[in-house]
Design a protein around this motif. Structure first.
Motif, PDB file in Angstrom:
ATOM      1  N   ILE A 148       0.833  -1.206   0.000  1.00 21.68           N
ATOM      2  CA  ILE A 148       0.000   0.000   0.000  1.00 21.68           C
ATOM      3  C   ILE A 148       0.864   1.251   0.000  1.00 21.68           C
ATOM      4  CG2 ILE A 148      -1.679   1.321   1.341  1.00 21.68           C
ATOM      5  CD1 ILE A 148      -2.848  -1.322   2.293  1.00 21.68           C
ATOM      6  N   SER A 149       1.915   1.258   0.834  1.00 23.59           N
ATOM      7  CA  SER A 149       2.800   2.435   0.883  1.00 23.59           C
ATOM      8  C   SER A 149       3.520   2.665  -0.436  1.00 23.59           C
ATOM      9  CB  SER A 149       3.812   2.268   2.015  1.00 23.59           C
ATOM     10  OG  SER A 149       4.683   1.176   1.753  1.00 23.59           O
ATOM     11  N   ASN A 150       3.787   1.572  -1.151  1.00 18.51           N
ATOM     12  CA  ASN A 150       4.446   1.710  -2.449  1.00 18.51           C
ATOM     13  C   ASN A 150       3.482   2.239  -3.500  1.00 18.51           C
ATOM     14  OD1 ASN A 150       6.372   1.567  -4.398  1.00 18.51           O
ATOM     15  ND2 ASN A 150       6.612  -0.652  -4.371  1.00 18.51           N
ATOM     16  N   VAL A 151       2.241   1.789  -3.451  1.00 24.12           N
ATOM     17  CA  VAL A 151       1.255   2.194  -4.457  1.00 24.12           C
ATOM     18  C   VAL A 151       0.883   3.670  -4.311  1.00 24.12           C
ATOM     19  CG1 VAL A 151      -1.149   1.855  -5.184  1.00 24.12           C
ATOM     20  CG2 VAL A 151       0.332  -0.118  -4.808  1.00 24.12           C
ATOM     21  N   ILE A 152       0.828   4.173  -3.072  1.00 21.31           N
ATOM     22  CA  ILE A 152       0.391   5.555  -2.865  1.00 21.31           C
ATOM     23  C   ILE A 152       1.536   6.563  -3.010  1.00 21.31           C
ATOM     24  CG2 ILE A 152      -1.448   4.810  -1.325  1.00 21.31           C
ATOM     25  CD1 ILE A 152       0.245   5.786   1.023  1.00 21.31           C
ATOM     26  N   ARG A 153       2.715   6.102  -3.355  1.00 21.48           N
ATOM     27  CA  ARG A 153       3.837   7.028  -3.491  1.00 21.48           C
ATOM     28  C   ARG A 153       3.588   8.143  -4.500  1.00 21.48           C
ATOM     29  NH1 ARG A 153       9.342   3.284  -3.177  1.00 21.48           N
ATOM     30  NH2 ARG A 153       9.407   3.130  -0.884  1.00 21.48           N
ATOM     31  N   PRO A 154       3.115   7.853  -5.721  1.00 20.23           N
ATOM     32  CA  PRO A 154       2.870   8.965  -6.655  1.00 20.23           C
ATOM     33  C   PRO A 154       1.807   9.919  -6.159  1.00 20.23           C
ATOM     34  CG  PRO A 154       1.978   6.914  -7.518  1.00 20.23           C
ATOM     35  CD  PRO A 154       2.817   6.552  -6.333  1.00 20.23           C
ATOM     36  N   ILE A 155       0.831   9.405  -5.396  1.00 23.43           N
ATOM     37  CA  ILE A 155      -0.226  10.278  -4.866  1.00 23.43           C
ATOM     38  C   ILE A 155       0.340  11.210  -3.803  1.00 23.43           C
ATOM     39  CG2 ILE A 155      -2.468  10.332  -3.707  1.00 23.43           C
ATOM     40  CD1 ILE A 155      -3.038   7.594  -4.893  1.00 23.43           C
ATOM     41  N   THR A 156       1.154  10.653  -2.904  1.00 23.42           N
ATOM     42  CA  THR A 156       1.735  11.500  -1.856  1.00 23.42           C
ATOM     43  C   THR A 156       2.697  12.531  -2.441  1.00 23.42           C
ATOM     44  OG1 THR A 156       3.445   9.809  -1.483  1.00 23.42           O
ATOM     45  CG2 THR A 156       1.487   9.733  -0.096  1.00 23.42           C
ATOM     46  N   LEU A 157       3.453  12.137  -3.459  1.00 18.57           N
ATOM     47  CA  LEU A 157       4.361  13.081  -4.099  1.00 18.57           C
ATOM     48  C   LEU A 157       3.598  14.253  -4.711  1.00 18.57           C
ATOM     49  CD1 LEU A 157       7.111  11.052  -6.025  1.00 18.57           C
ATOM     50  CD2 LEU A 157       7.473  12.781  -4.264  1.00 18.57           C
ATOM     51  N   SER A 158       2.552  13.938  -5.473  1.00 18.70           N
ATOM     52  CA  SER A 158       1.811  14.986  -6.184  1.00 18.70           C
ATOM     53  C   SER A 158       0.984  15.844  -5.227  1.00 18.70           C
ATOM     54  CB  SER A 158       0.905  14.344  -7.239  1.00 18.70           C
ATOM     55  OG  SER A 158       0.065  13.379  -6.661  1.00 18.70           O
TER      56      SER A 158
END
Length: 226
Positions: A148-158
């Motif tokens: 889950i933490s890997n999948v949400i990385r682009p969301i947290t970055l943006s």
């Protein structure tokens, strides 16, 4: 235009031309070709920043990184930095305050890292899902949490970049809307506060572009450093 507080972030187009995202390329006007031919302070500053970032990103990427890969992250830093600064000028559309731009930068990079990692280093990618010394009972939960933490990385970055740009602009807009009905003393206080906020936003513009580039570099190093 929307008649609410967020209307300041509405892109506008004149003459029926889609010029909303032209501000994303306005920074090219600051890099006049003569700066690259004749030695100048701006040229020296850009070279100094580039060299400093290159040495730092090279360290983060590790010895197993591809030659010249730090250039991509330096270009990413410069692009976000100039867009953040352009948004501080009046009547210029703040491109970095929209999820459209920030997610467009984060998602393709993250997908590229994931595709490359799973195709070329499958065992290494599986090993990342379970940290060392994890008890056997917790392994399924750690795989789920790490996935889950890997999948949400682009969301947290943006979202991190977008939210920081939006928050500062909204605060300055709120204070600026009070100047029409303020007394002389309050008006002077608002002007001083706006100047301090503008200085703070300039620092935020640098910090957020640096954080975005560094985190992207660290995500890349996780794939290549094994």
């Amino acid at each position: 235009m929307m008649t609410n507080l967020f209307s300041v972030f509405d892109p506008a187009a004149n003459f029926n031309l889609p010029l909303n995202w032209l501000s994303g390329n306005l920074f090219l006007l600051m890099i006049i070709p003569t700066y690259w031919v004749v030695a100048s302070k701006m040229n020296k500053t850009l070279v100094m920043i580039t060299q400093k970032l290159h040495s730092e990103f090279k360290t983060l990427l590790g010895p197993t990184s591809f030659p010249g890969s730090s250039i991509m992250f330096i270009a990413l830093f410069m692009f976000i930095l100039m867009n953040n600064f352009m948004g501080l000028f009046p009547y210029i559309f703040t491109a970095s305050s929209h999820i459209t731009l920030t997610l467009t930068l984060a998602l393709p990079l993250w997908l590229t890292f994931m595709i490359y990692g799973w195709l070329n280093s499958t065992n290494h990618m599986f090993a990342h899902l379970v940290p060392q010394s994890t008890p056997s009972l917790l392994m399924p939960f750690m795989v789920l949490i790490e996935s889950i933490s890997n999948v949400i990385r682009p969301i947290t970055l943006s979202v991190r970049l977008m939210a920081n740009m939006v928050a500062g602009h909204l605060l300055m807009t709120l204070l600026g809307n009070q100047t029409a009905v303020a007394s002389n003393f309050i008006l002077m206080s608002l002007i001083i506060t706006q100047i301090l906020l503008l200085t703070l936003e300039s620092a935020v513009a640098i910090i957020q572009s640096y954080v975005f580039a560094v985190l992207t570099t660290l995500y890349s190093s996780e794939i290549t450093s094994h």
